[in-house]
Write a protein that holds these residues in place. Structure first.
Motif, PDB file in Angstrom:
ATOM      1  N   LYS A 123      -5.000  -6.340   6.751  1.00 40.42           N
ATOM      2  CA  LYS A 123      -6.527  -5.748   6.305  1.00 40.42           C
ATOM      3  C   LYS A 123      -7.945  -6.216   5.918  1.00 40.42           C
ATOM      4  O   LYS A 123      -7.428  -7.292   5.593  1.00 40.42           O
ATOM      5  CB  LYS A 123      -5.580  -4.793   4.336  1.00 40.42           C
ATOM      6  N   GLY A 171       0.685  -1.003   0.209  1.00 37.46           N
ATOM      7  CA  GLY A 171       0.121   0.019  -0.290  1.00 37.46           C
ATOM      8  C   GLY A 171       1.178   0.831   0.100  1.00 37.46           C
ATOM      9  O   GLY A 171       0.796   2.271  -0.471  1.00 37.46           O
ATOM     10  N   THR A 172       1.812   0.984   0.708  1.00 38.19           N
ATOM     11  CA  THR A 172       2.806   2.676   0.480  1.00 38.19           C
ATOM     12  C   THR A 172       3.128   2.183  -0.513  1.00 38.19           C
ATOM     13  O   THR A 172       3.764   3.672  -1.268  1.00 38.19           O
ATOM     14  CB  THR A 172       4.511   1.405   1.902  1.00 38.19           C
ATOM     15  N   SER A 214      -3.688  -1.457   0.840  1.00 38.63           N
ATOM     16  CA  SER A 214      -3.211  -2.503   0.770  1.00 38.63           C
ATOM     17  C   SER A 214      -3.282  -3.939   0.777  1.00 38.63           C
ATOM     18  O   SER A 214      -4.662  -4.008   1.019  1.00 38.63           O
ATOM     19  CB  SER A 214      -2.413  -1.971   2.175  1.00 38.63           C
ATOM     20  N   GLN A 244      -6.729   0.708   4.727  1.00 35.58           N
ATOM     21  CA  GLN A 244      -7.856   0.392   5.218  1.00 35.58           C
ATOM     22  C   GLN A 244      -9.324   0.787   5.158  1.00 35.58           C
ATOM     23  O   GLN A 244      -9.924  -0.042   5.755  1.00 35.58           O
ATOM     24  CB  GLN A 244      -7.966   1.181   6.502  1.00 35.58           C
TER      25      GLN A 244
HETATM   26  C1  LIG Z   1      -1.525  -0.495   5.820  1.00 37.57           C
HETATM   27  C2  LIG Z   1      -1.598   0.916   5.635  1.00 37.57           C
HETATM   28  C3  LIG Z   1      -0.286   2.096   4.973  1.00 37.57           C
HETATM   29  C4  LIG Z   1       0.416   1.078   4.065  1.00 37.57           C
HETATM   30  O1  LIG Z   1       0.012  -0.425   3.860  1.00 37.57           O
HETATM   31  P1  LIG Z   1       1.566  -1.300   3.355  1.00 37.57           P
HETATM   32  O2  LIG Z   1       0.453  -2.348   2.334  1.00 37.57           O
HETATM   33  O3  LIG Z   1       1.550  -1.295   4.916  1.00 37.57           O
HETATM   34  O4  LIG Z   1       2.680  -0.575   2.964  1.00 37.57           O
HETATM   35  C5  LIG Z   1      -0.927   3.504   4.305  1.00 37.57           C
HETATM   36  N1  LIG Z   1      -1.500   3.451   5.119  1.00 37.57           N
HETATM   37  C6  LIG Z   1      -2.496   3.526   6.088  1.00 37.57           C
HETATM   38  C7  LIG Z   1      -3.679   4.217   6.638  1.00 37.57           C
HETATM   39  C8  LIG Z   1      -2.886   1.780   6.072  1.00 37.57           C
HETATM   40  O5  LIG Z   1      -3.111   1.354   7.016  1.00 37.57           O
END
Ligand SMILES: *Cc1c(COP(=O)(O)O)cnc(C)c1O
Length: 438
Positions: A196, A70-71, A191, A170
């Protein structure tokens, strides 16, 4: 009901091993992952292409790109919006660090705005005061699966000509006035991390309806090669890129989970309703509510302690830590995710993301990061806790048992030494680099 709390040596409410872990896996997951394994296209493969199409169709987006996290998808959002070094992006003061570091990774400057106290999302009433001539985008986070109030945000963005990025990491399946999270702004990130609502170990999805944004995002996926991942490579970097495309094994897993996500959301919402019913009258416990404008996906059941109602005069976060310790001892999966707000994170507070003060130094940015400027975010991070276990295949009977444990703790909180428990929690937190605010 025994009134002796488990943390004081009484019997625990929830027996060990009763709560099913997340995510549930079935023979379908095994079959799809195994087929990918035997297919020997383990990097970019047919499951990656299919996941993109299936998620876009499920969510109502025209385009989707499957990436490693997600990042990574958030960083693609910044690039897709054509932001460049020194541009300012408005970010809520409380979120996962990626919401801010994705901005910094593109050498842009995060400008924080306080949250509204009820759902901990960005406060639309405070956004305009943070806009400067350098502002180019608003990063909206639908925290805990509850959508932010998008209409006023879209209105501000239109009037100031700003891009709107949704951090929907989320919020799979959450709706704002019947519009799915991730379909409201110019682009969005989801993500696929294990915790999740759509879970595939790790992974991320970038979504947009705009072909130009799609192409800018795609350019970052694979070494700066601008073409589709399956096209014949000509081993040329056309621009700056990363190596963040997804892999076929995880994509197969994500596709199998996607087939069941509607049931997952339905179950989580039902268990939330049980908790709200069972815990409605508990003194000192503030339950999460659903905004009139939204349908949440049941990602996190976010409660707050009300120190005044509980007659506790010390720092509210002491009380919160004691409650979480007591709940855990009862076998209720209570936890606190992030205790710091984003302006308190060292990478941001020290203004040193890329060394020697970069990217603030070269752009002469003097944006204010004093945590005291974000009182609602500080209050939220000091008083909330999350009750877990409220997901498929766990059922209403389990939810009632968890509620029973919560009631037991709140009704007998007077029997524990809050300051002592908090101090003991503080020691372990301190070892992890965290200190109570008093
Ligand atoms: C989990 C999350 C991310 C990042 O997702 P990853 O897949 O862990 O990189 C970014 N923003 C929020 C609000 C998240 O909960």
């Amino acid at each position: 009901m025994s009134t002796s709390l488990a943390i004081c040596g009484g019997p625990r409410t929830v027996p060990e091993g009763l709560i099913a872990p997340w995510p549930p896996t079935t023979p379908l997951d095994e079959e799809m992952v195994l087929r990918s394994l035997r297919g020997h296209k383990h990097a970019w493969g047919d499951n990656c292409e299919a996941l993109q199409e299936e998620f876009a169709r499920w969510n109502g987006n025209r385009y989707c790109l499957a990436v490693t996290s997600g990042t990574a998808a958030l960083q693609m959002c910044i690039a897709a919006c054509d932001l460049s070094a020194g541009d300012e992006v408005i970010v809520p003061a409380y979120s996962w660090t990626s919401s801010a570091t994705a901005v910094l990774h593109q050498k842009c400057i995060p400008v924080f705005v306080d949250i509204e106290p009820r759902w901990a999302n960005i406060d639309p009433d405070r956004i305009e005061a943070a806009i400067t001539p350098r502002t180019r985008a608003i990063m909206v986070v639908h925290l805990h699966g509850v959508p932010a109030d998008m209409d006023p945000i879209l209105d501000i963005a239109r009037r100031h000509d700003l891009m709107v990025i949704e951090d929907a990491c989320q919020a799979h399946g959450s709706c704002y006035r019947n519009r799915r999270a991730g379909t409201i702004g110019h682009c969005a990130a989801f993500s696929l991390n294990q915790n999740k609502m759509l879970s595939a170990g790790e992974g991320g999805l970038f979504v947009t309806d705009d072909p130009q944004l799609l192409e800018r995002a795609r350019a970052m996926m694979l070494f700066g090669d601008f073409r589709k991942p399956l096209d014949d490579p000509d081993y040329h970097s056309y621009g700056m890129g990363w190596m963040i495309r997804y892999n076929d094994l995880c994509a197969a897993y994500a596709r199998a989970q996607l087939r069941r996500i509607d049931d997952y959301i339905d179950r989580a919402r039902r268990l939330f309703a049980v908790m709200r019913r069972e815990l409605a009258e508990v003194r000192g416990l503030i339950l999460p509510s659903e905004p009139a404008y939204a349908t949440e996906n049941g990602y996190n059941f976010v409660c707050h302690v009300d120190a005044a109602a509980m007659g506790y005069g010390g720092p509210p976060n002491f009380l919160r830590e004691a409650v979480v310790s007591a709940l855990s001892a009862e076998g209720v999966p209570a936890m606190v995710w992030q205790r710091r707000i984003l302006p308190e994170m060292a990478a941001i507070a020290a203004r040193n993301a890329y060394g020697r003060g970069s990217p603030w130094r070269e752009h002469g940015s003097t944006v204010a990061y004093d945590p005291a400027g974000f009182p609602a975010a500080l209050h939220h991070s000091g008083t909330y806790f999350i009750i877990g276990g409220l997901r498929y295949p766990n059922d209403e009977k389990l939810a009632r048992l968890l509620a029973h444990g919560v009631r037991k703790v709140f009704e007998n909180i007077g029997t524990i030494d809050i300051d002592d428990l908090a101090r003991r929690a503080d020691v372990s937190m301190y070892e992890r680099g965290w200190k109570f605010r008093t």
